[in-house]
Design an enzyme around this catalytic site. Structure first.
Site, short mmCIF file in Angstrom:
data_model
loop_
_atom_site.label_atom_id
_atom_site.label_comp_id
_atom_site.label_asym_id
_atom_site.label_seq_id
_atom_site.Cartn_x
_atom_site.Cartn_y
_atom_site.Cartn_z
N MET A 182 0.87 -1.25 -0.23
CA MET A 182 0.09 0.03 0.01
C MET A 182 0.78 1.31 -0.10
O MET A 182 1.99 1.30 -0.54
CB MET A 182 -0.81 0.03 1.14
CG MET A 182 -1.55 -1.24 1.52
SD MET A 182 -2.93 -1.57 0.27
CE MET A 182 -4.34 -0.68 0.87
N CYS A 183 0.43 2.38 0.52
CA CYS A 183 1.03 3.67 0.22
C CYS A 183 0.76 4.30 1.42
O CYS A 183 -0.03 3.98 2.30
CB CYS A 183 0.69 4.43 -0.99
SG CYS A 183 0.61 3.49 -2.45
N GLU A 184 1.37 5.65 1.75
CA GLU A 184 1.01 6.64 2.93
C GLU A 184 0.79 7.94 2.19
O GLU A 184 1.40 8.35 1.49
CB GLU A 184 2.04 6.67 3.91
CG GLU A 184 2.13 5.08 4.55
CD GLU A 184 2.40 4.91 5.87
OE1 GLU A 184 2.21 5.96 6.77
OE2 GLU A 184 2.82 4.15 6.77
#
Lengths: 254, 254
Positions: A1-3
């Site tokens: 995923m990402c932030e």
């Protein structure tokens, strides 16, 4: 995923402190090694710094961390790719012009069954589900509002409504701004905090850094930070609910 | 007025040497103090560094000069404003997405009587004649080619033809690229040089800097530099004629 990381403030404010925490997650304290980007609005204009390199190794990230660009609206993203390879065109945030305004967006999550998203006016340059969803959102807005409406808050509420459709396709946490309003939309992981007088101290979770906001601010400053996970360990962050959206302007909820 | 700098190369090449010369004109050896910008293409993606500060004082310009980003297509601009105040949204280059491709443009000159330029699809964010002309160009291209044609060279030839209309309104020197083709259009001030084997040395006019291209290249490299005024004093630059356009791809004239 990402932030994700976003800011909405009532006075031009630098985001160096929060960005320093985020950067550590780009390869040091977090696994997000597939590029990073940050967009600052200054007046009607905006500028983006991005790099497909991990943020913890990026020369450009070092500059952004050290050079305080002051802005009222910021969106940033560090990427751990799932759909779409690691390259510049797949690096968030994405920006498109609509009605002579720059609209910027970044997404955390992953979508499935998005074949029915067929934007015509705006087309993705890269091959991420994220940029495709952004183009679809803007197409829908342009369809409903062929020219710039006077009530921009209504536009942002409409975008939040459209986001429900994207949430049905998977995980859709996003930040979107026109430089005035900042929209946060949550599927499963988004937090925010508003800092205003009386200001205190805060300690980053990911880096050995403490800031005393009282020394950095005036009593009238209002600064909201939005992040996938809280960035500080000694403050209370609001956790957003699934399907919840919050629209900020000048640091305050609208 | 302003100064333009562009590059077209057959291998990813850094533009640090030429950019160092251009930067000096942004407040030191030249009067172009009203901001600067540079756009690098890497694959289908591009990234822009820009600053409304004079390039000779800009921290971001220092990074770009020192950090060799390698690209086959680059457009850069330093500004001495005439129409439109000094601010981020009026800082070149400008980029818009068309058919899922990033199109980037910078202009040197000044237009008059441009009230008949009324773009609808693309709208300027700032208030320069330059960005308005860019939006008008893209509108015309989109009108003629609603979807991406296979023959991009024909598109660039069409843009050069449209540029004649803008030249009738004043001084219109411009660079425009999709990351593959680089178009140079001249009204009164544009020069180019193609460097290929056997490579020699070159000395900047504006800074105390000599480069030996033989040490920096392979025998197969072809690198074309386009600039408002020649950047080196010991090489032969081609001066473009009024109304002349040249389209480059991988460093070679098409």
């Amino acid at each position: 995923m990402c932030e994700l990381l976003g800011m909405s403030a009532n006075v031009p404010t630098d985001i160096c402190f929060s960005f320093s925490g985020l950067l550590e997650r780009g390869g040091n304290t977090g696994p997000h090694r597939d590029g990073w980007g940050i967009t600052f609005y200054e007046g009607k204009g905006c500028r983006t710094f991005k790099d497909p390199l991990p943020s913890c190794e990026s020369e450009i990230a070092k500059l952004v961390r050290a050079y305080p660009i002051k802005s009222c609206s910021v969106i940033s993203h560090i990427r751990q790719g799932n759909r779409g390879r690691t390259c510049l065109e797949n690096t968030h945030p994405f920006t498109r012009e609509l009605w002579g305004r720059e609209i910027t967006y970044a997404h955390n999550g992953q979508l499935s069954d998005y074949q029915d998203l067929k934007p015509e006016f705006y087309r993705p340059v890269g091959n991420t589900d994220s940029e495709l969803a952004f183009c679809w959102l803007l197409d829908k807005v342009r369809e409903k509002y062929p020219s710039k409406p006077s009530n921009m808050l209504a536009v942002f509420r409409y975008i939040a409504k459209l986001a429900h459709h994207l949430r049905e396709k998977g995980v859709f946490n996003m930040l979107l701004t026109d430089g005035v309003y900042v929209l946060a939309y949550c599927t499963n992981n988004l937090h925010w905090i508003t800092r205003k007088a009386p200001f205190g101290k805060a300690t980053l979770i990911d880096a050995d850094l403490i800031v005393d906001f009282q020394k950095e601010t005036t009593p009238h400053d209002v600064v909201t930070i939005i992040a996938t996970r809280p960035l500080t360990k000694d403050e209370h962050w609001h956790k957003m609910e699934s399907g919840e959206s919050v629209i900020f302007k000048l640091g305050e909820i609208q």
